[in-house]
Design an enzyme around this catalytic site. Structure first.
Site, mmCIF file in Angstrom:
data_model
loop_
_atom_site.group_PDB
_atom_site.id
_atom_site.type_symbol
_atom_site.label_atom_id
_atom_site.label_comp_id
_atom_site.label_asym_id
_atom_site.label_seq_id
_atom_site.Cartn_x
_atom_site.Cartn_y
_atom_site.Cartn_z
ATOM 1 N N TRP A 343 0.848 -1.375 -0.025
ATOM 2 C CA TRP A 343 -0.067 -0.181 -0.138
ATOM 3 C C TRP A 343 0.853 1.241 0.073
ATOM 4 O O TRP A 343 0.599 2.361 -0.546
ATOM 5 C CB TRP A 343 -0.780 0.003 1.257
ATOM 6 N N HIS A 344 1.960 1.244 0.752
ATOM 7 C CA HIS A 344 2.849 2.289 0.664
ATOM 8 C C HIS A 344 3.514 2.733 -0.488
ATOM 9 O O HIS A 344 3.882 3.891 -0.845
ATOM 10 C CB HIS A 344 3.859 2.056 1.743
ATOM 11 N N GLY A 345 3.625 1.826 -1.423
ATOM 12 C CA GLY A 345 4.205 2.177 -2.755
ATOM 13 C C GLY A 345 4.345 0.868 -3.589
ATOM 14 O O GLY A 345 4.635 -0.306 -3.112
#
Lengths: 496, 81
Positions: A343-345
């Site tokens: 989700w962070h990247g």
């Protein structure tokens, strides 16, 4: 005339000049909004309409016509949510839930992950990068507002929301609410939506507290996070070949403080701005590096995200796997943190970072009884000190994956620290880097200082006569703007 | 099954799961009152309770529970069916 046209131009979308909370333009526009707000805040309809118009403008200024995507996604969940209350069977409710997940997660994957998935797929199949990549810019904040709107649909499905939102303006305002749209805190619908339907309760204490939070947040960002970034962290991370292991270690210690003060400073500003408008947005940090294990860290760091993942990802997974007992919980933790990392990247660095935290929590869980026995035998707090010390180092070293642009870049930093470590350069380094070292020490002292101190200073500020308060605020703003330089960096979490 | 017997058997489950024989549950007990009761151990407790009483909880039922009192009422309802 030229100055009017320049001002109007400044109001248009410009990817090179985003509207950040610490910009002069934002301060000016927010002041104009606030003057209007004072006249309408007692009328719920007018108040919400004004906030919605400003929120949509704010998002347009940052993301251009992606504001239409934001409105479309909020609109679809508004109607899906209403429909979920109308359908007669659980099966139909489930189809509506899946439709919402398809739209929200589909948009997230399309804009954020398509190129990463294409490259990974082609890389595995042919060993080459994908010949076709989409030319899409990710809408800023999509990771956050998708989670906000999904929390509404999930809570309806789980029956923790008793009735659908029937006011369209209020729902779109909830999703687009400008203080927290870009990087959280991820306010759940059940917490924030009812506030839009209620009368506001302004008082002297809240306004005073809001100003303290905004000033502290800006101070954290400008004088600690950006300073450490520009004068200590970036130098080592950008060119590790010019530095020794000692400098690498100091950059790692520096980055832990940079990201904490950057993100918690941002959150302080968000909470302060929402408070000035009369709304309560949840706290996102609670002395995260005081954690004595990684599970504890996630109860203190980015709390709104970790509670979101805990409620909507981990808990249903752990429920599904519960017959496998400890193994089921560990599997649920690992899947949750894999998703959280992703989700962070769209990068292997984030996936590895998330997975490493999942493994650390699995270790914490599997050894809970053993550690509890050791802790009981220890009477001098040494065990707790060691737990905090080891946990902090795990966190700081794992954050290298967060900062590095690739796995290779992260590996260079680790190699630097573990194979080129020379403590004899410490004295010379301290002389050369006297100011960054002083800021680093102050940062650690501030982080580890008792929460009571913050509360004490806030109480003292609130008690001051309003003229003294205004004077402090004006001097504070001038002082903070003096600290701005060409090194001022965007908030780190805006990337997600 | 009588309510007191449910409480007594559930108390034993708590003691076994959290490895602490001193635990004494009440209707008002929540996760805040028991040191090791967190999101990680919660589902272990649920699973052990399901085995003890030979029942199954739905996810929604678990989400709605606010304290041990709710937990016991849910067990009682399931056993009565």
């Amino acid at each position: 005339m030229a100055s009017i046209s320049e001002f109007l131009n400044a109001l248009c979308y410009n990817p090179k000049a985003p509207l950040v909370f610490t910009s002069v333009l934002f301060v000016a526009l927010f002041s104009i909004l606030y003057v209007g707000y004072i006249f309408v805040y007692s009328n719920i309809k007018k108040r919400n309409l004004l906030l919605l118009v400003f929120s949509l403008f704010f998002y347009y200024k940052i993301s251009g016509f992606y504001v239409l995507l934001l409105v479309a996604m909020a609109t679809s969940d508004y109607f899906i949510g209403k429909q979920m209350f109308r359908v007669s069977t659980q099966q139909k409710k489930k189809w509506l839930l899946l439709l919402s997940i398809f739209i929200n997660v589909g948009a997230l994957i399309l804009f954020k992950y398509t190129n990463f998935l294409l490259n990974t797929f082609f890389g595995i199949a042919t060993g080459e990068p994908s010949p076709v990549l989409l030319n899409l810019i990710m809408p800023i904040g999509i990771s956050f507002y998708v989670f906000k709107t999904l929390s509404y649909i999930f809570d309806i499905y789980r029956e923790t929301i008793d009735e659908p939102e029937t006011n369209y303006i209020n729902y779109v305002l909830y999703v687009s609410f400008f203080p927290n749209i870009l990087a959280g805190p991820i306010a759940k619908a059940r917490d924030l939506l009812p506030q839009f339907a209620a009368k506001l309760n302004f008082n002297r204490e809240l306004i005073g507290k809001a100003f303290v939070l905004i000033l502290i947040g800006a101070f954290k960002k400008v004088f600690i996070a950006d300073f450490l970034g520009a004068n200590l962290v970036d130098r080592v991370f950008d060119s590790p070949e010019f530095f020794t292991g000692w400098e690498g270690l100091m950059a790692i210690y520096g980055y832990a403080m940079q990201i904490y003060f950057d993100f918690s400073g941002y959150t302080d500003i968000v909470i302060g701005i929402a408070m000035l408008l009369g709304f309560n947005v949840m706290a996102n940090f609670n002395k995260p590096f005081m954690a004595d294990n990684v599970a504890d860290f996630w109860r203190r760091w980015h709390i709104s995200l970790s509670t979101w993942f805990n409620e909507y990802v981990f808990y249903p997974l752990a429920y599904t796997f519960r017959k496998f007992k400890q193994g089921g919980v560990i599997l649920a933790v690992l899947i949750t943190f894999f998703i959280s990392g992703f989700w962070h990247g769209p990068a292997w660095t984030y996936i590895l970072w998330g997975t490493s935290h999942g493994l650390a929590i699995a270790f914490t869980f599997a050894t809970a009884n053993l550690r509890s026995k050791i802790a009981k035998k220890n009477t001098f707090g040494i065990y707790r000190f060691l737990s905090i010390f080891i946990t902090f180092h795990f966190l700081a070293f794992s954050m290298v994956l967060f900062r590095a642009e690739s796995l290779q870049a992260a590996q260079k930093i680790y190699t630097l620290v573990f194979t080129h470590f020379d403590i004899s350069v410490a004295g010379q380094w301290a002389k050369l880097y006297a100011t960054p070292l002083a800021v680093l020490i102050v940062a650690y002292l501030l982080h580890y200082s008792p929460l009571k101190w913050n509360e004490f200073f806030t109480r003292q500020f609130i008690r001051l006569h309003w003229t003294v308060k205004v004077l402090i605020i004006v001097v504070g703003i001038l002082f903070i703007f003096q600290g701005f330089s060409s090194d001022t960096q965007p908030f780190i979490y805006l990337e997600f | 099954m009588h309510y007191d017997e449910i409480k007594s058997r559930l108390n034993r489950v708590f003691c076994t799961v959290f490895k602490d024989d001193t635990i004494l549950i009440s209707e008002e007990t929540t996760a805040k009152d028991i040191e090791k009761w967190d999101s990680l151990t919660h589902l272990i407790l649920i699973s052990a309770t399901e085995t003890e009483f030979a029942i199954k909880f739905k996810l929604k039922e678990l989400i709605a529970m606010k304290n041990v009192g709710d937990f016991m009422k849910s067990i009682e309802t399931k056993l009565a069916v």
